[in-house]
Design a protein around this motif. Structure first.
Motif, mmCIF file in Angstrom:
data_model
loop_
_atom_site.group_PDB
_atom_site.id
_atom_site.type_symbol
_atom_site.label_atom_id
_atom_site.label_comp_id
_atom_site.label_asym_id
_atom_site.label_seq_id
_atom_site.Cartn_x
_atom_site.Cartn_y
_atom_site.Cartn_z
ATOM 1 N N GLN A 1 -12.715 0.688 3.076
ATOM 2 C CA GLN A 1 -13.833 1.500 2.615
ATOM 3 C C GLN A 1 -13.591 2.130 1.255
ATOM 4 O O GLN A 1 -14.486 2.753 0.683
ATOM 5 C CB GLN A 1 -14.131 2.606 3.635
ATOM 6 C CG GLN A 1 -14.626 2.086 4.983
ATOM 7 C CD GLN A 1 -14.715 3.173 6.030
ATOM 8 O OE1 GLN A 1 -14.371 4.326 5.791
ATOM 9 N NE2 GLN A 1 -15.154 2.796 7.223
ATOM 10 N N ARG A 2 -12.357 1.970 0.733
ATOM 11 C CA ARG A 2 -12.027 2.630 -0.537
ATOM 12 C C ARG A 2 -12.205 1.681 -1.713
ATOM 13 O O ARG A 2 -12.197 0.490 -1.575
ATOM 14 C CB ARG A 2 -10.577 3.139 -0.486
ATOM 15 C CG ARG A 2 -10.395 4.231 0.564
ATOM 16 C CD ARG A 2 -9.030 4.847 0.492
ATOM 17 N NE ARG A 2 -8.911 5.923 1.482
ATOM 18 C CZ ARG A 2 -7.816 6.672 1.632
ATOM 19 N NH1 ARG A 2 -6.770 6.484 0.855
ATOM 20 N NH2 ARG A 2 -7.787 7.630 2.535
ATOM 21 N N GLU B 1 -1.568 10.186 1.747
ATOM 22 C CA GLU B 1 -2.032 10.700 0.467
ATOM 23 C C GLU B 1 -0.832 10.991 -0.444
ATOM 24 O O GLU B 1 0.178 11.544 0.012
ATOM 25 C CB GLU B 1 -2.844 11.975 0.661
ATOM 26 C CG GLU B 1 -4.156 11.767 1.403
ATOM 27 C CD GLU B 1 -5.117 10.869 0.642
ATOM 28 O OE1 GLU B 1 -5.029 10.827 -0.611
ATOM 29 O OE2 GLU B 1 -5.953 10.217 1.290
ATOM 30 N N LEU C 1 -8.897 1.701 4.656
ATOM 31 C CA LEU C 1 -8.614 1.218 3.304
ATOM 32 C C LEU C 1 -9.661 0.236 2.790
ATOM 33 O O LEU C 1 -9.833 0.112 1.573
ATOM 34 C CB LEU C 1 -7.221 0.597 3.258
ATOM 35 C CG LEU C 1 -6.095 1.626 3.422
ATOM 36 C CD1 LEU C 1 -4.734 0.941 3.520
ATOM 37 C CD2 LEU C 1 -6.083 2.628 2.276
ATOM 38 N N ARG D 1 1.107 4.191 -3.009
ATOM 39 C CA ARG D 1 0.884 5.620 -2.788
ATOM 40 C C ARG D 1 2.104 6.441 -3.200
ATOM 41 O O ARG D 1 1.975 7.559 -3.707
ATOM 42 C CB ARG D 1 0.484 5.854 -1.331
ATOM 43 C CG ARG D 1 -0.922 5.346 -1.101
ATOM 44 C CD ARG D 1 -1.372 5.303 0.327
ATOM 45 N NE ARG D 1 -2.756 4.821 0.311
ATOM 46 C CZ ARG D 1 -3.819 5.613 0.174
ATOM 47 N NH1 ARG D 1 -3.668 6.919 0.053
ATOM 48 N NH2 ARG D 1 -5.030 5.103 0.140
ATOM 49 N N THR E 1 -1.909 4.735 4.569
ATOM 50 C CA THR E 1 -3.009 5.596 4.127
ATOM 51 C C THR E 1 -2.530 6.978 3.678
ATOM 52 O O THR E 1 -3.357 7.841 3.395
ATOM 53 C CB THR E 1 -4.051 5.770 5.252
ATOM 54 O OG1 THR E 1 -3.474 6.542 6.319
ATOM 55 C CG2 THR E 1 -4.518 4.433 5.795
ATOM 56 N N HIS F 1 0.833 -1.206 0.000
ATOM 57 C CA HIS F 1 0.000 0.000 0.000
ATOM 58 C C HIS F 1 0.870 1.259 0.000
ATOM 59 O O HIS F 1 0.582 2.229 -0.715
ATOM 60 C CB HIS F 1 -0.904 0.019 1.242
ATOM 61 C CG HIS F 1 -2.062 -0.906 1.159
ATOM 62 N ND1 HIS F 1 -3.233 -0.599 0.499
ATOM 63 C CD2 HIS F 1 -2.237 -2.168 1.661
ATOM 64 C CE1 HIS F 1 -4.082 -1.604 0.597
ATOM 65 N NE2 HIS F 1 -3.502 -2.570 1.298
#
Length: 243
Positions: free
Chosen positions: A242-243, A106, A240, A36, A104, A32
């Motif tokens: 929920q994405r 951004e 994550l 990103r 997470t 992850h």
């Protein structure tokens, strides 16, 4: 400027064993972070690790991994070893160090760390966030930046501390441990001996300040979730999934 993004990852976490490989929404946490970093579109992304299982997981998801020694005292030392192996001819100008436990974060936050290097006087760039929760102002685990404002979104760092500082009216800033180094600055930094204030505060960036290096901090809007405990991991999973 030619840029590489290096993500140090080690398995020896006492509070959360095997942390880089922790499953979040069907993929290891380190993957992850790499995704990103790639979305930030700053340059080549490589995970620097001392563990074959981490390297295999990263490569299995289409990312590069560089093997490093297991005895590095810090992520800065790990990325320096990886840089030497990945770019022995010195083509890379800037090294961005993204912590491997920020699943997470951004992409825009990663990109923001590059901004202070537009000033040629800056050796190292980092990030900060204004503290809004009162309990964080006195929490020694929340590292504060003491700096001179250069603009509404930038500080010239004078000191980093676990204490509540500076005193008096005005904002306090939480330091986010994500860095962009000019290559020469990284090479100088890892060659320096540990400094007195670094040892006292347990903050390695003080070594650079004590040696006269300049660190500027770009102020961003939110602190990325760092995964250090099982509770943090569950929070990251909720975000994550929920994405």
């Amino acid at each position: 400027m030619s840029t590489i993004v290096l993500i140090p990852a080690r398995m020896a976490s006492t509070r959360l064993p095997d942390k880089p490989l922790a499953d979040i929404a069907g993929r290891p946490m380190i993957v992850h972070v790499a995704e990103r970093a790639r979305a930030a579109d700053l340059g080549r992304v490589v995970v620097a690790t001392d563990t074959e299982e981490v390297a295999a997981a990263v490569r299995g998801h289409g990312f590069e991994a560089a093997m490093t020694r297991a005895d590095h005292p810090s992520g800065s030392d790990r990325i320096h070893e990886a840089l030497q192996a990945l770019d022995p001819d010195g083509a890379v100008d800037v090294v961005v160090n993204v912590q491997g436990d920020l699943p997470t974060i951004e992409p825009a936050t990663i990109r923001a760390v590059f901004a202070p290097l537009a000033d040629s006087a800056v050796d190292i760039a980092t990030l900060g966030v204004e503290i809004v929760r009162e309990e964080e102002k006195t929490n020694p685990n929340v590292v504060k930046i003491v700096g001179s404002p250069l603009s509404e979104t930038r500080l010239k760092a004078l000191y980093f501390t676990r204490a509540t500082a500076p005193w008096g009216d005005g904002p306090l800033y939480h330091h986010i441990g994500l860095y962009a180094y000019r290559r020469a600055a990284l090479e100088r930094f890892v060659a320096l001996p540990s400094s007195a204030l670094e040892r006292r505060e347990r903050l390695e960036q003080l070594r650079a300040l004590e040696a006269g290096m300049r660190i500027d901090a770009e102020i961003v809007r939110s602190v990325p979730l760092g995964v250090d405990t099982p509770e943090d991991l569950e929070r990251a999973r909720r975000v994550l999934e929920q994405r």
